[in-house]
Motif scaffolding. Structure first.
Motif, PDB file in Angstrom:
ATOM      1  N   VAL A 151       5.290  18.896   8.560  1.00  0.00           N
ATOM      2  CA  VAL A 151       5.318  17.432   8.681  1.00  0.00           C
ATOM      3  C   VAL A 151       5.414  16.789   7.297  1.00  0.00           C
ATOM      4  O   VAL A 151       5.045  17.395   6.280  1.00  0.00           O
ATOM      5  N   TYR A 152       5.890  15.551   7.308  1.00  0.00           N
ATOM      6  CA  TYR A 152       6.068  14.816   6.044  1.00  0.00           C
ATOM      7  C   TYR A 152       5.965  13.341   6.396  1.00  0.00           C
ATOM      8  O   TYR A 152       6.731  12.847   7.207  1.00  0.00           O
ATOM      9  N   SER A 153       5.008  12.637   5.797  1.00  0.00           N
ATOM     10  CA  SER A 153       4.845  11.236   6.173  1.00  0.00           C
ATOM     11  C   SER A 153       4.207  10.444   5.038  1.00  0.00           C
ATOM     12  O   SER A 153       3.441  10.989   4.238  1.00  0.00           O
ATOM     13  N   TYR A 154       4.536   9.176   5.019  1.00  0.00           N
ATOM     14  CA  TYR A 154       3.727   8.248   4.245  1.00  0.00           C
ATOM     15  C   TYR A 154       2.359   8.175   4.904  1.00  0.00           C
ATOM     16  O   TYR A 154       2.239   8.242   6.142  1.00  0.00           O
ATOM     17  N   CYS A 155       1.312   8.038   4.108  1.00  0.00           N
ATOM     18  CA  CYS A 155      -0.053   7.923   4.611  1.00  0.00           C
ATOM     19  C   CYS A 155      -0.697   6.699   3.956  1.00  0.00           C
ATOM     20  O   CYS A 155      -0.361   6.358   2.824  1.00  0.00           O
ATOM     21  N   PHE A 156      -1.611   6.101   4.684  1.00  0.00           N
ATOM     22  CA  PHE A 156      -2.360   4.962   4.138  1.00  0.00           C
ATOM     23  C   PHE A 156      -3.828   5.321   4.007  1.00  0.00           C
ATOM     24  O   PHE A 156      -4.429   5.909   4.923  1.00  0.00           O
ATOM     25  N   ARG A 157      -4.411   4.985   2.889  1.00  0.00           N
ATOM     26  CA  ARG A 157      -5.876   5.038   2.755  1.00  0.00           C
ATOM     27  C   ARG A 157      -6.322   3.820   1.966  1.00  0.00           C
ATOM     28  O   ARG A 157      -5.760   3.530   0.891  1.00  0.00           O
ATOM     29  N   HIS A 158      -7.316   3.129   2.488  1.00  0.00           N
ATOM     30  CA  HIS A 158      -7.792   1.942   1.801  1.00  0.00           C
ATOM     31  C   HIS A 158      -8.714   2.357   0.667  1.00  0.00           C
ATOM     32  O   HIS A 158      -9.938   2.420   0.820  1.00  0.00           O
ATOM     33  N   GLU A 159      -8.091   2.709  -0.457  1.00  0.00           N
ATOM     34  CA  GLU A 159      -8.849   3.070  -1.654  1.00  0.00           C
ATOM     35  C   GLU A 159      -8.120   2.533  -2.883  1.00  0.00           C
ATOM     36  O   GLU A 159      -7.636   3.298  -3.713  1.00  0.00           O
ATOM     37  N   PRO A 160      -8.030   1.171  -2.970  1.00  0.00           N
ATOM     38  CA  PRO A 160      -7.323   0.565  -4.107  1.00  0.00           C
ATOM     39  C   PRO A 160      -7.943   1.022  -5.418  1.00  0.00           C
ATOM     40  O   PRO A 160      -9.157   1.124  -5.534  1.00  0.00           O
ATOM     41  N   SER A 161      -7.071   1.318  -6.391  1.00  0.00           N
ATOM     42  CA  SER A 161      -7.561   1.862  -7.652  1.00  0.00           C
ATOM     43  C   SER A 161      -6.561   1.568  -8.754  1.00  0.00           C
ATOM     44  O   SER A 161      -5.369   1.387  -8.495  1.00  0.00           O
ATOM     45  N   LEU A 162      -7.047   1.541  -9.979  1.00  0.00           N
ATOM     46  CA  LEU A 162      -6.153   1.412 -11.132  1.00  0.00           C
ATOM     47  C   LEU A 162      -5.520   2.752 -11.476  1.00  0.00           C
ATOM     48  O   LEU A 162      -4.547   2.815 -12.223  1.00  0.00           O
ATOM     49  N   ASP A 163      -6.091   3.824 -10.937  1.00  0.00           N
ATOM     50  CA  ASP A 163      -5.552   5.157 -11.180  1.00  0.00           C
ATOM     51  C   ASP A 163      -4.237   5.287 -10.412  1.00  0.00           C
ATOM     52  O   ASP A 163      -4.233   5.213  -9.186  1.00  0.00           O
ATOM     53  N   PRO A 164      -3.135   5.476 -11.123  1.00  0.00           N
ATOM     54  CA  PRO A 164      -1.857   5.560 -10.397  1.00  0.00           C
ATOM     55  C   PRO A 164      -1.811   6.752  -9.443  1.00  0.00           C
ATOM     56  O   PRO A 164      -0.995   6.776  -8.519  1.00  0.00           O
ATOM     57  N   ALA A 165      -2.692   7.740  -9.647  1.00  0.00           N
ATOM     58  CA  ALA A 165      -2.719   8.905  -8.758  1.00  0.00           C
ATOM     59  C   ALA A 165      -3.539   8.638  -7.491  1.00  0.00           C
ATOM     60  O   ALA A 165      -3.623   9.492  -6.616  1.00  0.00           O
ATOM     61  N   ARG A 166      -4.157   7.476  -7.410  1.00  0.00           N
ATOM     62  CA  ARG A 166      -4.876   7.118  -6.181  1.00  0.00           C
ATOM     63  C   ARG A 166      -4.212   5.879  -5.608  1.00  0.00           C
ATOM     64  O   ARG A 166      -4.531   4.753  -5.960  1.00  0.00           O
ATOM     65  N   MET A 167      -3.235   6.110  -4.752  1.00  0.00           N
ATOM     66  CA  MET A 167      -2.467   5.013  -4.172  1.00  0.00           C
ATOM     67  C   MET A 167      -3.011   4.676  -2.793  1.00  0.00           C
ATOM     68  O   MET A 167      -3.727   5.473  -2.192  1.00  0.00           O
ATOM     69  N   GLN A 168      -2.621   3.500  -2.293  1.00  0.00           N
ATOM     70  CA  GLN A 168      -2.990   3.170  -0.910  1.00  0.00           C
ATOM     71  C   GLN A 168      -1.940   3.689   0.070  1.00  0.00           C
ATOM     72  O   GLN A 168      -2.259   4.022   1.200  1.00  0.00           O
ATOM     73  N   LEU A 169      -0.696   3.728  -0.371  1.00  0.00           N
ATOM     74  CA  LEU A 169       0.385   4.285   0.455  1.00  0.00           C
ATOM     75  C   LEU A 169       1.109   5.344  -0.358  1.00  0.00           C
ATOM     76  O   LEU A 169       1.682   5.042  -1.427  1.00  0.00           O
ATOM     77  N   PHE A 170       1.061   6.568   0.130  1.00  0.00           N
ATOM     78  CA  PHE A 170       1.606   7.711  -0.600  1.00  0.00           C
ATOM     79  C   PHE A 170       2.107   8.723   0.423  1.00  0.00           C
ATOM     80  O   PHE A 170       1.820   8.606   1.617  1.00  0.00           O
ATOM     81  N   ARG A 171       2.875   9.715  -0.061  1.00  0.00           N
ATOM     82  CA  ARG A 171       3.437  10.694   0.870  1.00  0.00           C
ATOM     83  C   ARG A 171       2.725  12.035   0.824  1.00  0.00           C
ATOM     84  O   ARG A 171       2.316  12.485  -0.249  1.00  0.00           O
ATOM     85  N   MET A 172       2.623  12.627   1.987  1.00  0.00           N
ATOM     86  CA  MET A 172       2.004  13.929   2.117  1.00  0.00           C
ATOM     87  C   MET A 172       2.934  14.836   2.920  1.00  0.00           C
ATOM     88  O   MET A 172       3.355  14.482   4.009  1.00  0.00           O
ATOM     89  N   ARG A 173       3.293  15.963   2.341  1.00  0.00           N
ATOM     90  CA  ARG A 173       4.029  17.009   3.079  1.00  0.00           C
ATOM     91  C   ARG A 173       2.994  18.049   3.458  1.00  0.00           C
ATOM     92  O   ARG A 173       2.161  18.424   2.633  1.00  0.00           O
ATOM     93  N   GLU A 174       3.060  18.521   4.680  1.00  0.00           N
ATOM     94  CA  GLU A 174       2.058  19.492   5.125  1.00  0.00           C
ATOM     95  C   GLU A 174       2.679  20.597   5.962  1.00  0.00           C
ATOM     96  O   GLU A 174       3.638  20.366   6.705  1.00  0.00           O
TER      97      GLU A 174
END
Ligand code: ATP
Ligand code: ZN
Ligand code: MG
Length: 310
Positions: A151-174
């Protein structure tokens, strides 16, 4: 950290600013919500193909879902028990013309307008594997060799951050595996090794370590300890914004019979199936490459370019 020894500014915000200045990330004014440039997307796409090169030979069933899960499936998944703080629900306007006038008036006057929005039957996907379990359970008992899904999808997590590696909308391949405990453990073990070798082929400094999920609340702290004690979650870590606190770029999760019980997923002998997944954080891997090889992809080491672009 970079091969040529160029000093890289410390700190998450500095790296974020550098990515934005280079045009790789496009800011929106919301922390953790970015557009991506063509170059950034090309790196993500090439890495996605590399995953297929390493894992595609296993004959996984390819499934692609939009970045939303059905609300009834989400409710049954147990996500709200563990991660109520991360979930994002999709709400929409369902009012009449009067309600519309009221909405526009409140918008105009800078008042709160979203409280009139009503829940839809769509919830933003929190992890790419969530739609897989109900889908394969629907098919009845697993075949003798279990199931393997890509599977491959955009994912949402409500964890706003200044760290560019912690996004609210990002992709996960599994890759997601279901079957007997032995089948599932063998899958996870092979991916811990493959994942490390795959990332080392990109000349990235990696470490694999035990980890736990950020379960919510007091009961959650106990869940986290038990997850760690039982060795259920491993992460492949790479320094991105900080050397002391490297970032999880891949994760290897063994759910035991958690999803099997939830969805009544069974092996041919009637036992509750076990499941595991390996997840690749696509933006994080791209960011790790930019961090370690520089913001100009044309200047990346030839060996790394060859692995990605052939
Ligand atoms: P972390 O501990 O950093 O919060 P996680 O344990 O929540 O990560 P998983 O739930 O295992 O991560 O998700 C699978 C993969 O998705 C992670 O290994 C990571 O690469 C990526 N990922 C998770 N959260 C984010 C995020 N907020 N932004 C970008 N990528 C993420
Ligand atoms: Zn998963
Ligand atoms: Mg997390």
């Amino acid at each position: 950290m970079r091969a040529e020894g160029t000093p890289v500014e410390n700190g998450q915000a500095a790296f974020r600013d550098a990515l934005i200045a280079a045009g790789l990330l496009i800011p929106t004014g919301v922390d953790g919500l970015y557009g991506r440039s063509g170059v950034f997307e090309d790196v993500v796409d090439r890495f996605n193909d590399l995953i297929t090169t390493w894992g595609g030979g296993d004959g996984a069933d390819v499934m692609r879902f939009p970045p939303g899960v059905a609300r009834h499936q989400f409710e049954q998944s147990g996500y709200l028990k563990s991660f109520p703080h991360l979930a994002g629900t999709v709400h929409a306007f369902k009012g009449d013309e009067r309600a519309h006038q009221s909405l526009l008036r409140r918008l105009e006057e800078g008042e709160e307008w979203t409280d009139a929005q009503m829940a839809t039957n769509v919830v933003l996907t929190p992890a790419a594997c969530y739609p897989v379990y109900p889908t394969i359970a629907e098919r009845g008992p697993l075949p003798a060799d279990g199931a393997l899904v890509d599977v491959y999808s955009y994912c949402f997590r409500h964890e706003p951050s200044l760290d560019p590696a912690r996004m609210q909308l990002f992709r996960m391949r599994e890759y997601v595996r279901a079957g007997t405990p032995e089948q599932v453990m063998a899958f996870r073990q092979s991916w811990v090794e493959r994942g490390r070798a795959l990332m080392e082929s990109l000349a990235l400094p990696v470490a694999v370590d035990l980890a736990n999920d950020p379960f919510f609340g007091r009961a959650g702290r106990m869940l986290a300890v038990s997850q760690r004690d039982q060795g259920l979650k491993f992460e492949l870590l790479i320094p991105i914004a900080s050397v002391e606190q490297p970032t999880a770029c891949l994760s290897f999760n063994y759910h035991q019979d958690h999803f099997g019980l939830l969805w009544d997923l069974r092996t041919p002998d009637g036992a509750v199936a076990h499941t595991a997944c390996v997840g690749f954080g696509m933006e994080r891997v791209a960011l790790a490459l930019f961090r370690h090889h520089g913001l100009d992809v044309k200047a990346w080491p030839a060996a790394v370019r060859a692995v990605l672009w052939g």
